[in-house]
Design an enzyme around this catalytic site. Structure first.
Site, PDB file in Angstrom:
ATOM      1  N   TYR A   1       1.345  13.618 -11.922  1.00  0.00           N
ATOM      2  CA  TYR A   1       1.183  15.055 -12.143  1.00  0.00           C
ATOM      3  C   TYR A   1       0.826  15.372 -13.596  1.00  0.00           C
ATOM      4  O   TYR A   1       0.412  16.489 -13.907  1.00  0.00           O
ATOM      5  CB  TYR A   1       2.451  15.821 -11.743  1.00  0.00           C
ATOM      6  CG  TYR A   1       2.749  15.812 -10.251  1.00  0.00           C
ATOM      7  CD1 TYR A   1       1.840  15.284  -9.343  1.00  0.00           C
ATOM      8  CD2 TYR A   1       3.929  16.335  -9.756  1.00  0.00           C
ATOM      9  CE1 TYR A   1       2.107  15.260  -7.981  1.00  0.00           C
ATOM     10  CE2 TYR A   1       4.204  16.316  -8.387  1.00  0.00           C
ATOM     11  CZ  TYR A   1       3.291  15.772  -7.513  1.00  0.00           C
ATOM     12  OH  TYR A   1       3.558  15.758  -6.162  1.00  0.00           O
TER      13      TYR A   1
ATOM     14  N   LYS B   1       5.800   1.675  -4.820  1.00  0.00           N
ATOM     15  CA  LYS B   1       4.719   1.122  -3.994  1.00  0.00           C
ATOM     16  C   LYS B   1       4.214  -0.118  -4.741  1.00  0.00           C
ATOM     17  O   LYS B   1       3.026  -0.242  -5.069  1.00  0.00           O
ATOM     18  CB  LYS B   1       3.629   2.205  -3.819  1.00  0.00           C
ATOM     19  CG  LYS B   1       2.574   1.872  -2.813  1.00  0.00           C
ATOM     20  CD  LYS B   1       3.041   1.958  -1.367  1.00  0.00           C
ATOM     21  CE  LYS B   1       1.935   1.517  -0.427  1.00  0.00           C
ATOM     22  NZ  LYS B   1       2.386   1.291   0.948  1.00  0.00           N
TER      23      LYS B   1
ATOM     24  N   ASP C   1       6.425   4.229   1.803  1.00  0.00           N
ATOM     25  CA  ASP C   1       6.105   4.522   3.206  1.00  0.00           C
ATOM     26  C   ASP C   1       7.288   4.191   4.116  1.00  0.00           C
ATOM     27  O   ASP C   1       7.649   4.957   5.013  1.00  0.00           O
ATOM     28  CB  ASP C   1       4.827   3.800   3.661  1.00  0.00           C
ATOM     29  CG  ASP C   1       4.711   2.382   3.129  1.00  0.00           C
ATOM     30  OD1 ASP C   1       5.530   1.988   2.269  1.00  0.00           O
ATOM     31  OD2 ASP C   1       3.801   1.652   3.571  1.00  0.00           O
TER      32      ASP C   1
ATOM     33  N   ASP D   1       8.774  14.159  -5.086  1.00  0.00           N
ATOM     34  CA  ASP D   1       8.406  15.499  -4.624  1.00  0.00           C
ATOM     35  C   ASP D   1       8.391  15.518  -3.099  1.00  0.00           C
ATOM     36  O   ASP D   1       8.989  16.384  -2.445  1.00  0.00           O
ATOM     37  CB  ASP D   1       7.001  15.814  -5.193  1.00  0.00           C
ATOM     38  CG  ASP D   1       6.606  17.260  -5.005  1.00  0.00           C
ATOM     39  OD1 ASP D   1       7.420  18.041  -4.494  1.00  0.00           O
ATOM     40  OD2 ASP D   1       5.472  17.602  -5.394  1.00  0.00           O
TER      41      ASP D   1
ATOM     42  N   ASP E   1      11.649  16.805  -0.341  1.00  0.00           N
ATOM     43  CA  ASP E   1      11.446  17.883   0.631  1.00  0.00           C
ATOM     44  C   ASP E   1      11.766  17.400   2.044  1.00  0.00           C
ATOM     45  O   ASP E   1      12.367  18.130   2.829  1.00  0.00           O
ATOM     46  CB  ASP E   1       9.997  18.388   0.580  1.00  0.00           C
ATOM     47  CG  ASP E   1       9.863  19.582  -0.355  1.00  0.00           C
ATOM     48  OD1 ASP E   1      10.730  19.742  -1.243  1.00  0.00           O
ATOM     49  OD2 ASP E   1       8.902  20.355  -0.215  1.00  0.00           O
TER      50      ASP E   1
END
Ligand code: NAD
Length: 360
Positions: free
Chosen positions: A141, A192, A224, A248, A252
Site C-alpha cells: 500500500y 506467501k 491462501d 487487510d 475482514d
C-alpha cells in the site's frame, strides 16, 4: 502527571456510540480512582465543517500529546463529492501516519451468546478468539515505485511494489509475540514465501525475532491456506501476524466469522504502545441519528485501550465481563437481535453496560 485520553467521536453513528463508551469510561475512571483526563477533538466530516480540514492541526497536536485516542467513525454521503484530500477518511489516514501507528490489532471474538449471528455453524465459531496483528504502514500500500504509465507498446501499465525491510518486519513480529505471551502463546505468521521474495525475508525475520520469545510456539502458513483455514477451522488460531494487504483481507474475513460488525473493536499502536482505539465499522449513515446503533464495539475499544495502552488489564476484564453480562441478560441492539431476546437502542445498551459494571 495524569494521563490523557483524546476522544474523537467523528461523524454519523460515531457520535452516538462514543457517547456510550465515554459513559463507561467516566464511570471506570471514577470507580477505579484513575488519574486520567478526557479531552475532545474533531475529526472527519465534522472537522471539515468546523475547520475546513478532516484532520485539523489542533486535533493532531492533541492526539500527539495524549496517551491514547478513542475514535468513533468518520464519513458520510454529504462529503463524498469533496476533493480527495478533504474527505473525512483522509483524516483517519493522516492521524495514523501522524502518530506512527504501525501495528493494527484486530480481534475476532465471538461471544458464545451470539454464536447464531455467524453465517458459519455455531460449533465452528462459538467461543472464537483470534487476534490478527496487521502491519499498517508498509508493504504494497505504500511501496515505491507505484502508478500507472504507458509502456513502449502504448499499453497502460499499473504498478505497485511490495517491499518490507527487516526492521519493519521485526517490530511487527515483536508486537505479535508480546501479545501472544499474554494470551494463548501461539503465533501463526502468514506470508506467501513460496512465491514472493518479500515474504521469504518476512519469514526469516519472524523466525529470528521469535528467538527472544522462547515460550511462544511459532508456525507459518501461506496466505491462501490461511484464508481457507479461517473459514474451515478458525478456532485453531490464537495470534496471526501478517503484512498490510494480507492482513487487510484476512482481518475482514475473520471479523465476518462473528457476523456482527457492531461488536468488534480494534487498536492501532505505535512503537511505544500508544494507541488509537476504534470500532471496525464505519459511520453507518443508513442508521445515523436513529439511536439504534450498537455501541458495544466502541465500549470494547475502551477495554482494548485499558489493556494495550494504559496497562490496566483488570479494568479491561471488568468491561469484557460487563458486556458478557448484558448479553447473558439477552439485551440486543437491532444488528444482533434474535427471537427470544430484548431489542434495545444505543443509549439503553450503554446504560445496561454501566449498570452491569456497577453491579460487579
Ligand atoms: P459501515 O460500517 O458504516 O456500515 C455497514 C453496515 O453495517 C450498515 O448497514 C450499517 O448500518 C451497519 N453497521 C455498522 N456499524 C454498526 C453498528 N455499530 N451497529 C449497527 N449496525 C452497524 O460501512 P459503509 O456503509 O461501507 O460506510 C459508511 C461510511 O463510513 C462511509 O463514509 C465510509 O467511508 C465510512 N467508513 C469509516 C470507517 C472508519 O471510520 N474507520 C470505516 C469504514 C467505513
Amino acid at each position: 502527571m495524569s494521563k490523557k485520553i483524546l476522544i474523537l467521536p467523528g461523524d454519523g453513528i460515531g457520535i452516538e456510540i462514543v457517547t456510550e463508551a465515554v459513559k463507561v469510561l467516566e464511570y471506570l475512571l471514577k470507580s477505579e480512582g484513575l488519574a486520567i483526563e478526557l479531552e475532545q477533538g474533531l475529526i472527519g466530516g465534522s472537522a471539515y465543517e468546523a475547520h475546513g480540514a478532516p484532520l485539523p492541526a489542533a486535533t493532531l497536536e492533541l492526539a500527539q500529546q495524549a496517551d491514547a485516542v478513542l475514535l468513533g467513525a468518520v464519513g458520510g454521503p454529504q462529503w463524498e463529492a469533496l476533493d480527495r484530500p478533504l474527505r473525512p477518511e483522509q483524516g483517519l489516514l493522516q492521524i495514523r501516519a501522524g502518530l506512527g501507528l504501525f501495528a493494527n490489532l484486530r480481534p475476532a471474538v465471538l461471544f458464545p451468546q451470539l454464536a447464531d449471528a455467524s453465517t458459519l455453524k455455531p460449533e465452528v465459531v462459538a467461543g472464537l478468539d483470534i487476534m490478527i496483528v496487521r502491519e499498517l504502514t508498509g508493504g504494497i500500500y505504500f511501496g515505491q515505485p507505484r502508478g500507472i504509465h504507458t509502456d513502449e507498446n502504448g499499453l497502460k501499465v499499473g504498478v505497485n511494489t511490495l517491499v518490507y525491510n527487516e526492521a519493519e518486519i521485526e517490530r511487527i513480529a515483536r508486537v505479535a509475540f508480546t501479545i501472544a505471551s499474554k494470551r494463548g502463546k501461539r503465533v501463526c505468521s502468514v506470508d506467501k514465501a513460496n512465491v514472493l521474495e518479500s515474504s521469504e525475508l518476512w519469514r526469516q525475520t519472524v523466525i529470528t525475532a521469535s528467538k527472544s520469545f522462547a515460550d511462544i510456539a511459532l508456525s507459518h502458513m501461506y496466505v491462501d491456506n490461511a484464508a481457507m483455514q479461517l473459514v474451515k477451522a478458525p478456532k485453531q488460531f490464537d495470534v496471526m501476524v501478517t503484512g498490510n494487504m494480507f492482513g487487510d483481507i484476512l482481518s475482514d474475513a475473520a471479523a465476518m466469522l462473528t457476523g456482527s460488525i457492531g461488536m468488534l473493536p480494534s487498536a492501532s499502536l505505535d512503537a511505544d504502545g500508544k494507541g488509537m482505539y476504534e470500532p471496525i465499522h464505519g459511520s453507518a449513515p443508513d442508521i445515523a441519528g436513529k439511536g439504534v446503533a450498537n455501541p458495544l464495539a466502541a465500549i470494547l475499544s475502551v477495554a482494548m485501550m485499558m489493556r494495550y495502552s494504559l496497562d490496566l488489564p483488570a479494568v479491561a476484564k471488568r468491561i469484557d465481563a460487563a458486556v458478557a453480562a448484558v448479553l447473558d441478560n439477552k439485551l440486543r441492539t437491532a444488528d444482533i437481535f434474535s427471537p427470544g431476546s430484548k431489542q434495545v437502542g444505543t443509549a439503553e445498551m450503554g446504560d445496561a453496560v454501566l449498570a452491569a459494571l456497577q453491579n460487579q
